[in-house]
Scaffold this active site. Structure first.
Site, PDB file in Angstrom:
ATOM      1  N   CYS A 137      38.588  48.821  47.794  1.00  0.00           N
ATOM      2  CA  CYS A 137      39.202  50.105  48.100  1.00  0.00           C
ATOM      3  C   CYS A 137      40.401  50.373  47.188  1.00  0.00           C
ATOM      4  O   CYS A 137      40.235  50.585  45.996  1.00  0.00           O
ATOM      5  CB  CYS A 137      39.552  50.189  49.580  1.00  0.00           C
ATOM      6  SG  CYS A 137      39.717  51.900  50.162  1.00  0.00           S
ATOM      7  N   HIS A 245      34.877  48.788  52.056  1.00  0.00           N
ATOM      8  CA  HIS A 245      35.582  47.649  52.650  1.00  0.00           C
ATOM      9  C   HIS A 245      34.591  46.536  52.978  1.00  0.00           C
ATOM     10  O   HIS A 245      34.071  46.462  54.099  1.00  0.00           O
ATOM     11  CB  HIS A 245      36.327  48.086  53.923  1.00  0.00           C
ATOM     12  CG  HIS A 245      37.585  48.825  53.657  1.00  0.00           C
ATOM     13  ND1 HIS A 245      38.822  48.218  53.679  1.00  0.00           N
ATOM     14  CD2 HIS A 245      37.800  50.119  53.319  1.00  0.00           C
ATOM     15  CE1 HIS A 245      39.757  49.113  53.389  1.00  0.00           C
ATOM     16  NE2 HIS A 245      39.161  50.274  53.164  1.00  0.00           N
ATOM     17  N   GLU A 247      35.207  43.469  53.503  1.00  0.00           N
ATOM     18  CA  GLU A 247      35.752  42.471  54.423  1.00  0.00           C
ATOM     19  C   GLU A 247      35.347  42.736  55.869  1.00  0.00           C
ATOM     20  O   GLU A 247      35.399  41.843  56.712  1.00  0.00           O
ATOM     21  CB  GLU A 247      37.285  42.425  54.307  1.00  0.00           C
ATOM     22  CG  GLU A 247      38.033  43.516  55.055  1.00  0.00           C
ATOM     23  CD  GLU A 247      37.991  44.885  54.394  1.00  0.00           C
ATOM     24  OE1 GLU A 247      38.483  45.854  55.008  1.00  0.00           O
ATOM     25  OE2 GLU A 247      37.485  44.984  53.256  1.00  0.00           O
TER      26      GLU A 247
END
Length: 279
Positions: A137, A245, A247
């Site tokens: 990001c 994202h 993660e």
């Protein structure tokens, strides 16, 4: 986005495709520097990082270490720290890069100048050293800017582009739902890391995006409106930026898991090249 297939051991890990590097619990756990964001706690200046980013590194068998912004202010500090690390992870953030960093005027209300300085310096140093770098990001946007590119400050206001921001009326977790596909560019790093995919769904929580890339970067994936969603650095072992994202749900989303496993494997390989396999 989140299973990586195991492979047999090989005497030459450098010759193996990145996506097939063997990972096991007994392997050396690479030390990963993670950038933080400016914050305030009880009216005291603070630096913080969301646990989701640290968890994603831990889950891929790495060891995250948070990096203070002041590293960028002390001569030799970044090189000294990088000598003790195996890779760098640039996280997302509520803040945006100040436009003067990519040659444009204007005030950025959601600025974090300390992070700008550190991230841009870290990128330059890691690219020079050939150290693995993974950026998500805002981190991808930092990679774009550090290599001579520029950003759209409000993608949703650009003709032909959709709104890539999250729906803030939704519950927090639902703001990370998969909302649009990305198409992988053939023949690049992302195609190598994800050989079973030509496209996949991603979350989208960003208002800014890549406007122009510098000569060091190559496009790895695009959104349906053709906005750049992933980039890599040419002639670098592993320097990848993604606009989504990864993660989020990095243990259960197949794409996210493969990306983090590949990043940590690249860091482990570099450590073995420079320090031997004893860890």
């Amino acid at each position: 986005m989140d299973n990586i297939s195991s492979t047999t051991d090989t005497a030459d890990p450098i010759a193996e495709p990145l996506h097939s590097l063997y990972v096991d619990d007994a392997a050396y756990r690479p030390i990963i520097g993670v950038v933080m964001c400016e914050n305030s706690i009880d009216e005291n200046p603070a630096l913080t990082v969301h646990e989701k980013y640290l968890d994603a590194i831990f889950n891929a068998n790495g060891l995250p270490v948070a990096l203070p912004h002041d590293l960028a202010l002390h001569a030799g500090a970044i090189d000294s720290v990088l000598a003790r690390l195996d890779g760098i992870f640039l996280t997302g953030s509520p803040s945006n890069i100040e436009p003067h960093n990519y040659g444009e005027e204007g005030i950025e209300e959601l600025a974090d100048p300390g992070r700008d300085k550190l991230s841009l310096a870290l990128i330059n140093a890691t690219l020079e050293k050939g150290m693995p770098l993974f950026a998500a990001c805002r981190g991808m946007q930092e990679l774009v800017v550090a290599t001579g590119g520029a950003l759209y400050r409000k993608v949703q206001e650009q003709p032909g582009y959709m709104d890539h921001r999250e729906d803030t009326s939704l519950p927090h977790d639902n703001q990370y739902d998969l909302v649009h596909p990305v198409e992988i560019a053939p023949g690049g790093l992302l195609a190598e890391l994800l050989p079973d995919y030509q496209h996949f769904q991603v979350n989208s929580l960003h208002g800014q995006g890549a406007k122009r890339l510098g000569p060091l970067l190559t496009v790895e994936a695009v959104a349906p409106d053709n906005l750049v969603e992933a980039v890599s650095v040419r002639h670098h072992p592993f320097a990848l930026g993604v606009q989504w994202h990864p993660e989020w749900h990095s243990l259960t989303d197949p794409v996210s898991k493969q990306l983090f496993d590949a990043f940590i494997s690249a860091c482990r390989t570099r450590h073995e090249i420079f320090h031997g396999s004893e860890g």
